[in-house]
Design an enzyme around this catalytic site. Structure first.
Site, PDB file in Angstrom:
ATOM      1  N   HIS A  75       0.835  -1.215   0.000  1.00  0.00           N
ATOM      2  CA  HIS A  75       0.000   0.000   0.000  1.00  0.00           C
ATOM      3  C   HIS A  75       0.868   1.264   0.000  1.00  0.00           C
ATOM      4  O   HIS A  75       0.527   2.266   0.646  1.00  0.00           O
ATOM      5  CB  HIS A  75      -0.939   0.034   1.210  1.00  0.00           C
ATOM      6  CG  HIS A  75      -1.940  -1.078   1.236  1.00  0.00           C
ATOM      7  ND1 HIS A  75      -3.205  -0.957   0.733  1.00  0.00           N
ATOM      8  CD2 HIS A  75      -1.852  -2.358   1.690  1.00  0.00           C
ATOM      9  CE1 HIS A  75      -3.868  -2.096   0.899  1.00  0.00           C
ATOM     10  NE2 HIS A  75      -3.060  -2.974   1.467  1.00  0.00           N
ATOM     11  N   ASN A 148     -10.216  -3.072   2.530  1.00  0.00           N
ATOM     12  CA  ASN A 148      -9.913  -3.073   1.097  1.00  0.00           C
ATOM     13  C   ASN A 148     -11.199  -2.886   0.302  1.00  0.00           C
ATOM     14  O   ASN A 148     -12.291  -2.931   0.861  1.00  0.00           O
ATOM     15  CB  ASN A 148      -9.278  -4.403   0.687  1.00  0.00           C
ATOM     16  CG  ASN A 148      -7.790  -4.486   1.047  1.00  0.00           C
ATOM     17  OD1 ASN A 148      -7.119  -3.461   1.218  1.00  0.00           O
ATOM     18  ND2 ASN A 148      -7.288  -5.692   1.145  1.00  0.00           N
ATOM     19  N   HIS A 339      -3.914   0.915  11.916  1.00  0.00           N
ATOM     20  CA  HIS A 339      -3.668  -0.330  12.635  1.00  0.00           C
ATOM     21  C   HIS A 339      -5.011  -0.970  13.011  1.00  0.00           C
ATOM     22  O   HIS A 339      -5.794  -0.335  13.741  1.00  0.00           O
ATOM     23  CB  HIS A 339      -2.860   0.002  13.899  1.00  0.00           C
ATOM     24  CG  HIS A 339      -2.523  -1.179  14.745  1.00  0.00           C
ATOM     25  ND1 HIS A 339      -2.664  -2.486  14.324  1.00  0.00           N
ATOM     26  CD2 HIS A 339      -2.043  -1.255  16.015  1.00  0.00           C
ATOM     27  CE1 HIS A 339      -2.291  -3.303  15.294  1.00  0.00           C
ATOM     28  NE2 HIS A 339      -1.911  -2.584  16.326  1.00  0.00           N
TER      29      HIS A 339
HETATM   30 FE1  HDD Z   1      -2.495  -4.855   5.446  1.00  0.00          FE
HETATM   31  C1  HDD Z   1      -1.057  -1.791   5.132  1.00  0.00           C
HETATM   32  C2  HDD Z   1      -5.479  -3.569   4.335  1.00  0.00           C
HETATM   33  C3  HDD Z   1      -3.824  -7.997   5.378  1.00  0.00           C
HETATM   34  C4  HDD Z   1       0.254  -6.002   6.961  1.00  0.00           C
HETATM   35  N1  HDD Z   1      -3.141  -3.036   4.836  1.00  0.00           N
HETATM   36  C5  HDD Z   1      -2.391  -1.897   4.773  1.00  0.00           C
HETATM   37  C6  HDD Z   1      -3.195  -0.817   4.302  1.00  0.00           C
HETATM   38  C7  HDD Z   1      -4.437  -1.319   4.075  1.00  0.00           C
HETATM   39  C8  HDD Z   1      -4.401  -2.719   4.420  1.00  0.00           C
HETATM   40  C9  HDD Z   1      -5.633  -0.558   3.555  1.00  0.00           C
HETATM   41  C10 HDD Z   1      -2.722   0.596   4.068  1.00  0.00           C
HETATM   42  C11 HDD Z   1      -3.031   1.479   5.216  1.00  0.00           C
HETATM   43  C12 HDD Z   1      -2.611   2.890   4.887  1.00  0.00           C
HETATM   44  O1  HDD Z   1      -3.244   3.507   4.024  1.00  0.00           O
HETATM   45  O2  HDD Z   1      -1.643   3.345   5.481  1.00  0.00           O
HETATM   46  N2  HDD Z   1      -4.249  -5.638   4.887  1.00  0.00           N
HETATM   47  C13 HDD Z   1      -5.390  -4.935   4.562  1.00  0.00           C
HETATM   48  C14 HDD Z   1      -6.506  -5.846   4.508  1.00  0.00           C
HETATM   49  C15 HDD Z   1      -6.041  -7.088   4.772  1.00  0.00           C
HETATM   50  C16 HDD Z   1      -4.626  -6.962   5.033  1.00  0.00           C
HETATM   51  C17 HDD Z   1      -7.938  -5.428   4.204  1.00  0.00           C
HETATM   52  C18 HDD Z   1      -6.766  -8.387   4.853  1.00  0.00           C
HETATM   53  C19 HDD Z   1      -7.973  -8.495   5.245  1.00  0.00           C
HETATM   54  N3  HDD Z   1      -1.878  -6.674   6.012  1.00  0.00           N
HETATM   55  C20 HDD Z   1      -2.580  -7.848   5.941  1.00  0.00           C
HETATM   56  C21 HDD Z   1      -1.843  -8.894   6.591  1.00  0.00           C
HETATM   57  C22 HDD Z   1      -0.694  -8.333   7.065  1.00  0.00           C
HETATM   58  C23 HDD Z   1      -0.736  -6.935   6.687  1.00  0.00           C
HETATM   59  C24 HDD Z   1      -2.299 -10.338   6.729  1.00  0.00           C
HETATM   60  C25 HDD Z   1       0.449  -8.940   7.834  1.00  0.00           C
HETATM   61  C26 HDD Z   1       0.320  -9.928   8.637  1.00  0.00           C
HETATM   62  N4  HDD Z   1      -0.684  -4.057   5.875  1.00  0.00           N
HETATM   63  C27 HDD Z   1       0.277  -4.716   6.561  1.00  0.00           C
HETATM   64  C28 HDD Z   1       1.453  -3.837   6.926  1.00  0.00           C
HETATM   65  C29 HDD Z   1       1.020  -2.471   6.309  1.00  0.00           C
HETATM   66  C30 HDD Z   1      -0.318  -2.775   5.706  1.00  0.00           C
HETATM   67  C31 HDD Z   1       2.778  -4.368   6.534  1.00  0.00           C
HETATM   68  C32 HDD Z   1       1.997  -1.771   5.392  1.00  0.00           C
HETATM   69  C33 HDD Z   1       2.001  -0.324   5.795  1.00  0.00           C
HETATM   70  C34 HDD Z   1       1.243  -0.280   7.016  1.00  0.00           C
HETATM   71  O3  HDD Z   1       0.814  -1.538   7.351  1.00  0.00           O
HETATM   72  O4  HDD Z   1       1.036   0.700   7.692  1.00  0.00           O
HETATM   73  O5  HDD Z   1       1.599  -3.769   8.279  1.00  0.00           O
END
Ligand code: HDD
Length: 704
Positions: A75, A148, A339
């Site tokens: 993202h 999402n 978060h």
């Molecule tokens: Fe995630 C970012 C949505 C599964 C780990 N995620 C991130 C963002 C969104 C989502 C919208 C961007 C937020 C922003 O605008 O700053 N992610 C989802 C959805 C998931 C999902 C709807 C499944 C239902 N994500 C998911 C899993 C993991 C992560 C299973 C790890 C175990 N996601 C992250 C992250 C991010 C992230 C690495 C990258 C940047 C951030 O968090 O702030 O932690």
């Protein structure tokens, strides 16, 4: 100590105001020292070496050298906006969350939309999931709904997330391709992960190519919990429904847009808010009683499953309006930290193993991305209600905590801040009873990977099915290893034999025999064909014209479009003024060079014989028409304008409007006698509201 927890629509804005800085007149260093010259470094003589004592040079340069922070690991590319959320009626029966009680209260929000795979500088219009993350600054603390635009996910357990993301990101040896899943590594992984197939159907569908962030749904994906004042828990799924309906671009169009305007979705969001066309989304919930947890033929803890809306209706409970663009992209959109673990009393988690893992990852990622544990003090992340605890110090600490105690329990600080078990406002984790053995195992109830993928396929219109098949042809057509393509066809065959045969045909794999029976069920809510199609609000319409255009026709059309909320722009060869056949001058908004049909939702060609003769000689104008037609957009022509349509390749195929008659067959409205411009404009507006006219036959005969 100010412990006022009240929050209103403007609370967050007022808090941000204390951090805003206007550009002053006088240039200074970060220490406030006035500077007389910022263009020449301090040197020994005019042609001599630069001196180390040039503190202004060193400060300016070191700050610049440190300007970048790591981009989000997923993202990375996104766009944000401020707004408010308002509940329609009290949800007290279901949840004690304060921001869901009072229909008169407006809670400030910040929302960030994003693509998932591409780097921070990648194009907006790519085939991808879109992030839809909302931060609510409530009087009980910050609540983040990190969702999402698709209601399911690729994997069932968070421990697979690093593998999933590694496979889809550019390949590690050569960093190719950017912002695209169309490569061997991704499909290699997917072909070995049958649990992904439901999500893959969504990703291959038009949902992955939104026309606008304002025109897509959002989903919390996981099953969460609502807890009411009495402590009763229910399961809940969150949905965002866009007021403008769900609409998508077409594949050829997104690829062209990625070059013509890589900021297409970002610009659209920004411009809509600047124009006062505030994006609106309604929040909906599906509520499931705890005793019904096991009544479905899938597990509600499995994030690769939806609860079909026909099974549990979506109850619309409030709306979100995005009405203000950020002042500074980095400070707000880049530094905002979401978060799923940011919850408030009344909202709790379920044991979905994907959600459970996310609860670790998001905090962890902010520590590296935002440089330590004080990211909650960054203005955009600050709670709008007071924060008190004994957390101290760390890089770039802002708060000046007064007093001598930083531990608990204490007597020297009067015991404060105090965790109070009597405090009914406090967050209490839902006391779910859980028991079991420690095992690394997936529940058997998570094992059906295909039924809902089939449900999705069955629910698509024939145009949507065509798009899924050609998306698979593109994606798998880029896969070099034939055994990967074969494995994918085998997986599609588990969903539906017809689908598998159609995919196989385009990628050089033998058409498979049926292996599974299609259950024949469908869910109409899954098809974008059934979305809202009653508005042209904020749609962009190109008016192709040159000197000698018919002024009355242009005026009538412009007025009608404006009244309907659409934005009409004159497109011509040069960025100049053009003169009508009766001598009126009109500003040209865009040229064939600075725009393209892919940037518009519809095209109108007014009459005026000289104008049409000029346009007929311009390949760009002809291309504009052909391309808009190929992309199934509404096209209108009046008077001599019809001649331009005839000069294009769409001629003969679809023009059935005869003289004096208004026809909108397949979204092409062609009227020679333009005496009733009102009727023409209304028919055109209805055709634009349809968004696209997929039923057009022989589209592929039109070169564009
Ligand atoms: Fe995630 C970012 C949505 C599964 C780990 N995620 C991130 C963002 C969104 C989502 C919208 C961007 C937020 C922003 O605008 O700053 N992610 C989802 C959805 C998931 C999902 C709807 C499944 C239902 N994500 C998911 C899993 C993991 C992560 C299973 C790890 C175990 N996601 C992250 C992250 C991010 C992230 C690495 C990258 C940047 C951030 O968090 O702030 O932690």
């Amino acid at each position: 100590m100010n412990d006022d927890r009240r929050v209103d629509e403007h609370s967050k804005d007022k808090q941000l105001e204390t951090f805003r800085r206007e550009t002053g007149e006088e240039l200074t260093t970060n220490q406030g020292v006035s500077i007389d010259d910022t263009d020449n470094s301090l040197k020994v003589g005019e042609r001599g070496p630069t001196l180390l004592e040039d503190f202004h040079f060193r400060e300016k340069m070191t700050h610049f050298d440190h300007e970048r922070i790591p981009e989000r690991v997923v993202h990375a590319r996104g766009s944000g906006a401020h707004g408010y959320f308002q509940v329609y009626e009290s949800m007290a029966e279901y949840t004690k969350a304060k921001f869901l009680q009072d229909p008169n209260a407006k809670t400030p929000v910040f929302v960030r939309f994003s693509t998932v795979v591409g780097f921070r500088g990648s194009a907006d219009t790519v085939r991808d999931v879109r992030g839809f993350a909302a931060k609510f600054y409530t009087e009980e603390g910050v609540y983040d709904l990190v969702g999402n635009n698709m209601p399911v996910f690729f994997i069932q357990d968070a421990i697979k997330f690093p593998d999933l993301v590694h496979s889809i990101k550019p390949e590690p040896h050569n960093q190719i391709p950017q912002a695209s899943a169309a490569h061997d590594n991704f499909w290699d992984f997917i072909s070995l992960m049958p649990e992904s197939m439901h999500m893959i159907m969504w990703v291959l569908s038009d949902r992955a190519l939104p026309r606008s962030y304002r025109m897509m749904e959002g989903f919390g994906v996981h099953t969460f919990r609502f807890i009411n004042e009495a402590g009763k828990a229910r399961f809940v799924k969150f949905h965002w429904k866009p007021k403008l309906g769900m609409h998508s671009l077409v594949w050829d169009e997104v690829q062209k847009l990625a070059g013509k305007d890589p900021d297409y979705n970002r610009r659209d969001l920004w411009n809509a808010i600047e124009m006062g066309e505030y994006p609106e989304f309604e929040l909906g919930v599906q509520i499931i009683e705890e005793e019904d947890e096991h009544k479905f033929d899938f597990d509600i803890l499995d994030p690769t499953k939806i609860i079909p809306e026909e099974m549990v209706p979506v109850k619309i409970i409030g709306k979100m309006v995005l009405n203000r663009n950020p002042d500074n992209f980095f400070a707000e959109t880049e530094q905002v930290a979401f978060h799923p673990g940011h919850v408030v009393p009344g909202i709790d988690f379920s044991n979905d193993p994907l959600l459970q893992g996310r609860l670790f990852s998001y905090l962890d990622t902010q520590l590296i991305r935002l440089g330590g544990p004080n990211f909650a003090e960054i203005p955009i992340n600050r709670s709008a209600c007071p924060v008190h605890n004994n957390q101290r110090d760390g890089y770039s600490r802002q708060t000046i905590d007064k007093g001598r105690t930083n531990y608990s329990p204490n007597s020297l600080g009067g015991g404060c801040p105090m965790a109070n078990p009597e405090n009914l406002r406090a967050f209490t984790h839902y006391a779910e009873k859980v028991e079991g053995h420690k095992i690394r195992k997936r529940s058997d109830s998570f094992k059906d990977h295909f039924s809902q993928a089939t449900l999705f396929w069955n629910s698509m219109s024939s145009a949507e099915k065509d798009h899924i098949v050609s998306a698979a042809h593109f994606e798998l057509g880029k896969v070099q290893y034939k055994e990967i393509r074969q494995r994918m066809v085998d997986l599609f065959n588990q969903i539906d034999n017809e689908l598998a045969k159609r995919v196989a045909k385009g990628i050089g794999i033998p058409e498979p025999q049926p292996v599974a029976q299609n259950h024949g069920q469908s869910s109409p809510a899954l098809s974008m064909e059934n979305t809202v199609k009653d508005t042209v609000s904020s749609r962009q319409v190109a008016i192709l014209a040159a000197d000698g255009f018919d002024n009355s026709q242009v005026n009538a059309m412009q007025q009608a479009l404006q009244n309907a909320g659409a934005k009409a722009m004159i497109v011509s060869q040069f960025s100049n003024t053009i003169t009508s056949s009766t001598g009126e001058e009109m500003e040209v908004d865009k040229t064939f060079l600075t725009s393209a049909s892919v940037m518009f939702d519809a095209i109108y060609v007014p009459g005026g014989s000289q104008s049409i003769e000029t346009l007929k000689q311009q390949g760009d104008a002809i291309h504009f028409i052909n391309e808009a037609f190929r992309h199934s957009k509404a096209i209108a022509a009046t008077g001599e304008g019809e001649e331009l349509l005839k000069a294009s390749q769409i001629q003969g195929v679809h023009l059935n409007g005869s003289q004096g008659e208004v026809s909108s067959d397949s979204g092409v409205i062609s009227v020679q006698n333009a005496s009733n411009m009102h009727a023409v404009a209304q028919t055109f507006i209805e055709a634009i509201a349809q968004h696209r006219h997929w039923m057009r036959q022989q589209k592929s005969k039109v070169p564009a």
